[in-house]
Design a protein around this motif. Structure first.
Motif, mmCIF file in Angstrom:
data_model
loop_
_atom_site.group_PDB
_atom_site.id
_atom_site.type_symbol
_atom_site.label_atom_id
_atom_site.label_comp_id
_atom_site.label_asym_id
_atom_site.label_seq_id
_atom_site.Cartn_x
_atom_site.Cartn_y
_atom_site.Cartn_z
ATOM 1 N N MET A 3 3.203 -4.142 3.358
ATOM 2 C CA MET A 3 3.962 -3.538 3.422
ATOM 3 C C MET A 3 3.163 -1.993 3.281
ATOM 4 O O MET A 3 2.724 -1.658 2.226
ATOM 5 N N ILE A 4 3.365 -1.084 4.136
ATOM 6 C CA ILE A 4 2.798 0.398 3.944
ATOM 7 C C ILE A 4 3.845 1.258 3.749
ATOM 8 O O ILE A 4 5.054 1.290 4.453
ATOM 9 N N ILE A 5 3.922 2.144 2.398
ATOM 10 C CA ILE A 5 4.816 3.045 2.151
ATOM 11 C C ILE A 5 4.288 4.256 2.187
ATOM 12 O O ILE A 5 3.336 4.802 1.382
ATOM 13 N N ASP A 6 4.687 5.292 3.062
ATOM 14 C CA ASP A 6 4.050 6.508 3.000
ATOM 15 C C ASP A 6 5.257 7.391 2.125
ATOM 16 O O ASP A 6 6.097 7.675 2.599
ATOM 17 N N ALA A 7 4.789 7.548 0.918
ATOM 18 C CA ALA A 7 5.652 8.422 0.057
ATOM 19 C C ALA A 7 5.125 9.824 -0.256
ATOM 20 O O ALA A 7 5.331 10.259 -1.373
ATOM 21 N N CYS A 8 4.562 10.370 1.007
ATOM 22 C CA CYS A 8 4.194 11.786 1.001
ATOM 23 C C CYS A 8 5.271 12.451 1.657
ATOM 24 O O CYS A 8 6.036 12.075 2.182
ATOM 25 N N ARG A 9 5.384 13.759 1.122
ATOM 26 C CA ARG A 9 6.487 14.808 1.838
ATOM 27 C C ARG A 9 6.084 14.740 3.107
ATOM 28 O O ARG A 9 4.992 14.681 3.458
ATOM 29 N N PRO A 10 7.145 14.619 4.058
ATOM 30 C CA PRO A 10 6.892 14.835 5.654
ATOM 31 C C PRO A 10 6.092 16.061 5.825
ATOM 32 O O PRO A 10 6.263 16.956 5.379
ATOM 33 N N VAL B 244 0.793 -1.096 -0.055
ATOM 34 C CA VAL B 244 0.034 -0.072 0.021
ATOM 35 C C VAL B 244 0.744 1.181 -0.112
ATOM 36 O O VAL B 244 1.836 1.200 0.949
ATOM 37 N N VAL B 245 0.629 2.239 -0.941
ATOM 38 C CA VAL B 245 1.473 3.483 -0.892
ATOM 39 C C VAL B 245 0.441 4.524 -0.859
ATOM 40 O O VAL B 245 -0.692 4.550 -1.488
ATOM 41 N N VAL B 246 0.991 5.518 -0.195
ATOM 42 C CA VAL B 246 0.031 6.825 -0.134
ATOM 43 C C VAL B 246 1.064 8.052 -0.594
ATOM 44 O O VAL B 246 2.373 7.940 -0.312
ATOM 45 N N VAL B 247 0.626 8.949 -1.601
ATOM 46 C CA VAL B 247 1.174 9.887 -1.931
ATOM 47 C C VAL B 247 0.477 11.067 -1.893
ATOM 48 O O VAL B 247 -0.637 11.163 -1.600
ATOM 49 N N VAL C 206 7.843 7.544 -4.490
ATOM 50 C CA VAL C 206 8.549 6.669 -3.702
ATOM 51 C C VAL C 206 9.940 6.724 -3.436
ATOM 52 O O VAL C 206 10.692 6.877 -2.447
ATOM 53 N N THR C 207 10.483 7.092 -4.677
ATOM 54 C CA THR C 207 12.124 7.316 -4.535
ATOM 55 C C THR C 207 12.489 8.662 -4.165
ATOM 56 O O THR C 207 13.824 8.705 -4.008
ATOM 57 N N THR C 208 11.814 9.493 -4.123
ATOM 58 C CA THR C 208 11.977 11.040 -3.930
ATOM 59 C C THR C 208 11.417 11.581 -2.534
ATOM 60 O O THR C 208 11.957 12.678 -2.170
ATOM 61 N N ASN D 143 -0.985 6.355 -12.298
ATOM 62 C CA ASN D 143 0.504 6.290 -13.211
ATOM 63 C C ASN D 143 1.551 5.976 -12.509
ATOM 64 O O ASN D 143 2.235 6.352 -11.346
ATOM 65 N N LEU D 144 1.999 4.561 -12.676
ATOM 66 C CA LEU D 144 2.881 3.714 -11.841
ATOM 67 C C LEU D 144 4.312 4.624 -11.948
ATOM 68 O O LEU D 144 4.828 4.616 -10.711
ATOM 69 N N ALA D 145 4.631 5.085 -12.928
ATOM 70 C CA ALA D 145 5.996 5.649 -12.994
ATOM 71 C C ALA D 145 5.940 6.993 -12.199
ATOM 72 O O ALA D 145 6.986 7.259 -11.309
#
Length: 476
Positions: free
Chosen positions: A438-445, A379-382, A398-400, A390-392
């Motif tokens: 797996m939870i990935i918080d891909a948001c800006r802090p 699970v990814v949160v953006v 996720v990477t930045t 858009n997966l890209a």
């Protein structure tokens, strides 16, 4: 009232051909070739629908239709709205419509085209139908990879019409695989078996796409797939009482089988293996309940509807319908400012985009999404500037924006299935079918929203406006 533009599968196919998305294939074998062509086509950037004819070994006119709704445009066409928009906007439109749908009960009629050709008792021969052997290691031909299995609850009279797989075993027997005992069809069948009775069943091979979508949805018990499909179409589904079972059968169906599903204690046959939507064989062959087919019916030049599970990202639908349900669920639970939900890798990865309003906002959404993502491990949160379809774009976030040591969490012992290839066989055999997520918080802090480096990219709104103005020069 909103209405779709087709009444049955044939009218849908005509619309697909009119849109330029149908490919006619002559001469492909039901043994592996139809399945292989279906898989290759489903992996194309703009996957076409396929209509197979002149199938070796079968009567002329007996056809197979596959990849019905694998593209965004055809999934939207099945729902009856224009998909000339972004994927996320199309899903948002479906979410809004789904929330407003009012059940439309089916209408009983006296006759149906599938009764044009009937076989009874000893004359039943399922081998006349070009049931494909979809994957090379499958246990046999499957007439049901997108079939509607119709049963009636013996206590309440509720009609369940859901999608389960059906393997052919000789001239008058098939097996039905219910996935697990929590599926409604399985629960209904067991009610009959516990009373020492066989379960009356009708199998529909060649229903229209609205019924396919309804059968695929996880509707609550006692809710009717017929009512749901009628609400999608804006008018009632015509049904006719089955001559053998009395079950309501879609009048527009192509091929119908009627009979009894025997208790496992009376008879079983080895079912499978069968390639699953994860892209793996999840289990070896195992005993499955047997349906003795007492009657078969088909239209002139019948069309078998095929929708085999394929290796991701190929999937039954070009629009992730269950992501819309999850999106609505987040809003109903009070998670504000959700700007999108999408599911990738055949629903195994869920992405939620939102506009952060408070510390913990993203984590709250992620935990709810994780709890309601069937079999999904990721699970990814953006942030709201990321298009979750858009997966890209998602992987850029996720990477930045995600610091692995701080923004990755693991939830253990969560919702999965015996279809999961990663769960050991010994665990499946004793019913242990949970896994971690797996939870990935891909948001800006949250405390860096103002100070985080500005992006060079166009906003989603600006990109859409640019494409609207100049897109015709960029496309062929």
């Amino acid at each position: 009232m909103h209405t779709v533009a087709y009444k049955d599968l044939r009218e849908f196919i005509a619309l697909v051909e009119e849109a330029g998305s149908l490919r006619r294939i002559a001469g492909a074998s039901a043994l592996h070739e139809i399945g292989a062509i279906t898989e290759v086509a489903a992996g194309m950037p703009d996957p076409p629908a396929l209509l197979f004819d002149k199938i070796p070994g079968f009567a002329h006119g007996f056809r197979v239709f596959s990849n019905a709704t694998t593209s965004l445009q055809r999934a939207a066409l099945a729902l009856g709205f224009d998909a000339e928009t972004t994927p996320l906007e199309a899903l948002k439109a479906w979410k809004s419509r789904r929330n407003e749908l009012k059940p439309i009960p089916p209408r009983v009629v006296k006759d149906a085209p599938f009764l044009e050709h009937t076989s009874w008792g000893a004359d039943v021969d399922l081998r006349q139908y070009p049931a494909p052997h979809w994957h090379k290691l499958d246990g046999g031909p499957y007439i049901g990879s997108g079939s509607l299995i119709i049963t009636r609850d013996p206590d309440s009279g509720w009609i369940n019409a859901a999608i389960y797989r059906v393997q052919v075993h000789g001239h008058n027997k098939v097996t039905i695989q219910f996935d697990h005992t929590g599926r409604h069809g399985s629960m209904i069948a067991r009610k009959y078996w516990e009373k020492g009775k066989s379960c009356p069943v009708a199998i529909v091979n060649g229903q229209d796409p609205a019924l396919f979508i309804a059968g695929f949805e996880y509707l609550p018990a006692e809710q009717s797939e017929y009512d749901f499909a009628g609400s999608i179409k804006g008018f009632p589904i015509d049904v006719v009482d089955g001559p053998v079972t009395g079950l309501p059968i879609p009048a527009g169906a192509e091929i119908v089988l009627e009979g009894e599903l025997l208790p496992l204690s009376m008879e079983s046959l080895s079912e499978g293996p069968f390639g699953e939507f994860t892209g793996y064989y999840a289990a070896d062959a195992k005993p499955a309940p047997v349906m003795v087919v007492q009657a078969s019916y088909h239209r002139t030049d019948p069309i078998l509807f095929g929708s085999p599970p394929l290796k991701p990202p190929r999937f039954h639908f070009g629009l992730p319908f269950r992501a819309a349900t999850l999106w609505s669920g987040l809003e109903q639970l009070g998670v504000t400012d959700v700007t999108g939900v999408w599911q990738h890798v055949s629903q195994l990865m869920t992405v939620v985009s939102l506009k952060q309003r408070y510390a913990g906002h993203a984590k709250r959404a992620a935990l709810i999404a994780a709890a309601n993502s069937y079999m999904g491990r990721i699970v990814v949160v953006v942030d709201d500037d990321i298009d979750p379809s858009n997966l890209a774009d998602v992987m850029w976030a996720v990477t930045t924006r995600a610091e692995p040591s701080e923004q990755v969490d693991i939830v253990r012992n969560a919702w999965s299935s015996a279809l999961d290839p990663r769960i050991p066989l010994a665990s499946k055999q004793v019913g242990l079918t949970s896994h971690s997520k797996m939870i990935i918080d891909a948001c800006r802090p949250f405390d860096q929203l103002e100070s985080y480096p500005k992006t060079t990219a166009l906003s989603i709104k600006d990109a859409q406006a640019t494409f609207a103005k100049w897109g015709r020069f960029l496309q062929k």
